[in-house]
Motif scaffolding. Structure first.
Motif, PDB file in Angstrom:
ATOM      1  N   UNK A 168       0.812  -1.222   0.000  1.00 29.90           N
ATOM      2  CA  UNK A 168       0.000   0.000   0.000  1.00 29.90           C
ATOM      3  C   UNK A 168       0.842   1.268   0.000  1.00 29.90           C
ATOM      4  N   UNK A 169       2.080   1.165   0.446  1.00 29.78           N
ATOM      5  CA  UNK A 169       2.951   2.336   0.518  1.00 29.78           C
ATOM      6  C   UNK A 169       3.789   2.531  -0.744  1.00 29.78           C
ATOM      7  N   UNK A 170       3.762   1.555  -1.634  1.00 31.12           N
ATOM      8  CA  UNK A 170       4.549   1.675  -2.845  1.00 31.12           C
ATOM      9  C   UNK A 170       5.474   0.489  -3.041  1.00 31.12           C
ATOM     10  N   UNK A 171       6.524   0.694  -3.826  1.00 26.00           N
ATOM     11  CA  UNK A 171       7.445  -0.381  -4.148  1.00 26.00           C
ATOM     12  C   UNK A 171       8.495  -0.542  -3.063  1.00 26.00           C
ATOM     13  N   UNK A 172       8.954  -1.788  -2.869  1.00 27.75           N
ATOM     14  CA  UNK A 172      10.005  -2.041  -1.897  1.00 27.75           C
ATOM     15  C   UNK A 172      10.979  -3.060  -2.461  1.00 27.75           C
TER      16      UNK A 172
END
Length: 412
Positions: A168-172
């Motif tokens: 949900x926060x983006x790419x990791x």
């Protein structure tokens, strides 16, 4: 579809990115660069505008579908080749590249494996104990076990990729070991090692030239152009064909290392978008650079024929990039120097041994006067990433203001 072809397609069509200046290139967004009275058709007016066609990725469709249309229309183009795709069951063959070149086409390098060679950036700060980094793209997540570097121009640390994904926060990006140091968001980059990037950028040129074609220009996968890749392109190529911009490159002040492209792919641009772009090229005396991907289902022979015809209707001259830049005094001879290869050999010593791949000092000392001029040209340009192809669907936006912009892209 052959298994190796399917694997290549899958790898190309699952990438996503979130950083920077990604091309005012398509999906109706072309109109933002100057529609209205200034973009009126110039079909009946004289123009000194030029258009360069570049087809990325060197899939077999370049030969089977696109090349015949350009031959039919007596219009040259450029093929940006990925060397690992060449001589496969689904890619171009070396003899295709040679015949294209003999027919007036230009061959460019698009890396060895179509892996990202430009920097990714942290989107959240990292603490020494963190073994997961928040990054602005998914390009490295499927390279488990590959070494990378993390840091800034002031210093880097090494680590190894252990996977990654998106939440949900983006790419990791997951690491095999904690990062070991604290790093700030946005200014901290993540990329492959110097050795790997050198293989992709410099090695691909050498491989293509061993196939019997001349290579002067580089096209970066996914439009990522910041970091070591800039230095290597400056040292080994006469220009960077997709570093920044929306495809409108002013003829009055062409910088071969700061060129932009826009898409003619059916999935990215409408016919009206293409017409508007050509109107702008004709009205403003630009070098318009367009990119297509012959393997895309929407980039048909009819689409390619339309793109050529519309340029011709506006009296735009269709040329290769080498021809366009040479005509305006910033071609390979002017930027690199006619004796560039000989100078490089002299710098490497009588036995032809290469200089240390991790240190550009030896190569820098061996630069000719003409290369120094080319370097000065490059330093005048901003460090901005630019994307084309499917990246064009998210439009061109300011890097500083939109570093956290989400979007999807395909092969470039």
């Amino acid at each position: 579809m052959d298994d190796d072809r399917g694997a290549g397609a899958a790898a190309l069509e699952t990438q996503t990115t979130r950083r920077g200046l990604f091309g005012l290139a398509a999906g109706g967004l072309l109109a933002l660069t100057g529609t209205g009275a200034g973009a009126a058709s110039t079909a009946d007016e004289e123009t000194s505008g030029k258009v360069v066609f570049i087809y990325d990725d060197s899939w077999r469709e370049d030969w089977d579908q696109t090349f015949p249309v350009h031959q039919e229309k007596d219009a040259p183009a450029c093929c940006a080749a990925v060397t690992e795709y060449v001589d496969t069951s689904w890619g171009l063959l070396p003899e295709h590249l040679r015949e294209m070149e003999e027919s007036g086409w230009e061959i460019m390098s698009h890396t060895s494996a179509h892996d990202v060679v430009g920097n990714l950036y942290l989107t959240e700060p990292a603490e020494p104990e963190d073994d997961r980094l928040a990054v602005d793209g998914s390009f490295l997540t499927d390279h488990d076990g590959e070494p990378i570097v993390i840091g800034t121009d002031g210093g880097t640390v090494e680590n190894v990729i252990a996977g990654g994904g998106e939440d949900d926060d983006g790419f990791f990006l997951d690491l095999e070991e904690p990062v070991g140091e604290a790093f700030a968001a946005e200014e901290t980059f993540v990329r492959f090692t110097d050795e790997r990037i050198r293989k992709e950028v410099v090695g691909s040129k050498e491989e293509l030239e061993e196939m019997g074609v001349d290579v002067d220009y580089f096209v970066s996968p996914f439009g990522r152009s910041e970091g070591l890749v800039e230095e290597l392109v400056g040292e080994h190529y006469a220009g960077f064909a997709n570093r920044e911009g929306d495809g409108l490159n002013g003829l009055a002040n062409l910088d071969p290392y700061d060129l932009g492209r826009t898409s003619i792919d059916g999935r990215s641009s409408s016919r009206a978008d293409i017409e508007t772009f050509y109107d702008q090229v004709a009205a403003g005396d630009y070098l318009g650079i367009v990119v297509g991907h012959s393997q895309f289902e929407e980039t048909t022979e009819e689409r390619v024929r339309f793109a050529i015809q519309e340029a011709r209707e506006r009296d735009l001259e269709i040329v290769t990039l080498r021809e366009a830049l040479s005509a305006h005094g910033v071609g390979p001879d002017e930027v690199l120097g006619a004796d560039d290869e000989e100078s490089t050999e002299d710098a490497n010593g009588d036995d032809g041994a290469e200089s240390n791949g991790d240190n550009g000092d030896d190569e820098g000392e061996a630069r000719t006067e003409e290369e120094t001029v080319g370097s000065a040209i490059r330093e005048n340009g901003p460090s901005i990433a630019a994307g084309t192809g499917l990246l064009a669907t998210i439009g061109l936006v300011g890097r500083a203001a939109y570093r956290r912009l989400n979007g999807s892209d395909g092969p470039n």
